[in-house]
Write a protein that holds these residues in place. Sequence first.
Motif, mmCIF file in Angstrom:
data_model
loop_
_atom_site.group_PDB
_atom_site.id
_atom_site.type_symbol
_atom_site.label_atom_id
_atom_site.label_comp_id
_atom_site.label_asym_id
_atom_site.label_seq_id
_atom_site.Cartn_x
_atom_site.Cartn_y
_atom_site.Cartn_z
ATOM 1 N N SER A 141 38.108 -1.149 30.877
ATOM 2 C CA SER A 141 37.274 0.013 31.190
ATOM 3 C C SER A 141 36.273 0.307 30.075
ATOM 4 O O SER A 141 35.361 1.098 30.246
ATOM 5 N N ALA A 142 36.420 -0.351 28.914
ATOM 6 C CA ALA A 142 35.503 -0.127 27.801
ATOM 7 C C ALA A 142 34.174 -0.851 28.005
ATOM 8 O O ALA A 142 33.178 -0.495 27.396
ATOM 9 N N ASP A 143 34.158 -1.880 28.850
ATOM 10 C CA ASP A 143 32.936 -2.638 29.090
ATOM 11 C C ASP A 143 31.986 -1.843 29.978
ATOM 12 O O ASP A 143 32.400 -1.175 30.905
ATOM 13 N N ALA A 144 30.705 -1.948 29.670
ATOM 14 C CA ALA A 144 29.679 -1.290 30.478
ATOM 15 C C ALA A 144 28.784 -2.357 31.098
ATOM 16 O O ALA A 144 28.525 -3.393 30.502
ATOM 17 N N THR A 145 28.329 -2.109 32.317
ATOM 18 C CA THR A 145 27.407 -3.002 32.987
ATOM 19 C C THR A 145 26.034 -2.349 32.987
ATOM 20 O O THR A 145 25.903 -1.162 33.271
ATOM 21 N N THR A 146 25.028 -3.127 32.647
ATOM 22 C CA THR A 146 23.661 -2.623 32.639
ATOM 23 C C THR A 146 22.884 -3.305 33.755
ATOM 24 O O THR A 146 22.914 -4.524 33.883
ATOM 25 N N ILE A 147 22.229 -2.493 34.570
ATOM 26 C CA ILE A 147 21.405 -2.998 35.655
ATOM 27 C C ILE A 147 19.982 -2.533 35.409
ATOM 28 O O ILE A 147 19.740 -1.344 35.207
ATOM 29 N N GLU A 148 19.057 -3.463 35.378
ATOM 30 C CA GLU A 148 17.645 -3.133 35.192
ATOM 31 C C GLU A 148 16.922 -3.366 36.502
ATOM 32 O O GLU A 148 17.113 -4.399 37.144
ATOM 33 N N GLU A 149 16.117 -2.379 36.901
ATOM 34 C CA GLU A 149 15.515 -2.410 38.219
ATOM 35 C C GLU A 149 14.099 -1.836 38.167
ATOM 36 O O GLU A 149 13.835 -0.881 37.445
#
Length: 66
Positions: free
Chosen positions: A29-37
């Motif tokens: 749960s410490a990982d973050a996902t980054t989405i660029e749009e």
Amino acid sequence: MSGQKQTKRTTTRSTMRNAVKSVLFSRSSADATTIEECRRCGKTIESREADCPVCGCDDIVEYRIQ
């Protein structure tokens, strides 16, 4: 022309669906996902680019999902 629009929309939805699945079903749960749009056309961009490769817009938004 409507066939091209549908394919683009389906690809974007699939990319977003995969990003959401990776967040929801990740083990850490410490990982973050980054989405660029692109804000103009909605194209999900794989790497941080100055302009959208589809429409040329320079207004790119970044979503961080934790």
